[in-house]
Design an enzyme around this catalytic site. Sequence first.
Site, PDB file in Angstrom:
ATOM      1  N   SER A 177     -79.024  40.887  44.991  1.00 36.85           N
ATOM      2  CA  SER A 177     -79.134  42.185  45.684  1.00 36.85           C
ATOM      3  C   SER A 177     -78.465  43.297  44.872  1.00 36.85           C
ATOM      4  O   SER A 177     -78.997  44.404  44.784  1.00 36.85           O
ATOM      5  CB  SER A 177     -78.553  42.113  47.097  1.00 36.85           C
ATOM      6  N   HIS A 205     -66.066  42.794  42.256  1.00 33.24           N
ATOM      7  CA  HIS A 205     -65.416  41.753  43.055  1.00 33.24           C
ATOM      8  C   HIS A 205     -65.317  42.233  44.506  1.00 33.24           C
ATOM      9  O   HIS A 205     -64.977  43.394  44.746  1.00 33.24           O
ATOM     10  CB  HIS A 205     -64.026  41.463  42.489  1.00 33.24           C
TER      11      HIS A 205
END
Length: 192
Positions: free
Chosen positions: A13, A104
């Site tokens: 995505s 992250h």
Amino acid sequence: MKRIVIFASGSGSNAENLIRFFENSPDISVVQVLTNNPKAKVLDRCKKLKISAFSFNRIAFTETADVFSLLKASKPDLIVLAGFLWKIPENILKAFPNKIINIHPALLPKYGGKGMYGMHVHRAVVENKETKTGISIHYVNENYDEGALIFQAECEVLPKDSPEEVAAKIHELEMEHFPKVVQQLLQKQDKI
């Protein structure tokens, strides 16, 4: 033309978001996507988006020069890790200094390191009753999630939030900020 190579391991995505963000850009292009998972959904996304994509195994990545040679031939101005779970080998780190970044799903240095990815991070955030979390975009070095920070964005974690709800909030931050930060980094390269 600034060239981006994306490494991904899963659904893709973030990779698709980056590809779509730059698809009509006159000066930045995603030229290739590489994955360590031959069944990764990112490969299907690339096919639909007409982006060159390859999968590779650990031997091609760490023991031979296969992936390294592919990267050198692609001449990337930036290598973007978007949900890529393997540590980057030293030869690639040395060949592309300050040109490899990662996103992250937490506010580093919290919840970083080996094994801290995806739902593992969100469960830990909820279990530890954190009141905020977010995303961190950082340079990649020889250790998991320890490279210099480039950007962070945060969101609130409510006491009733499930790990899945936290994941949805993080996904929104990723979609909003990741392409813009990549664009800013590439534009800064022009000024150096």
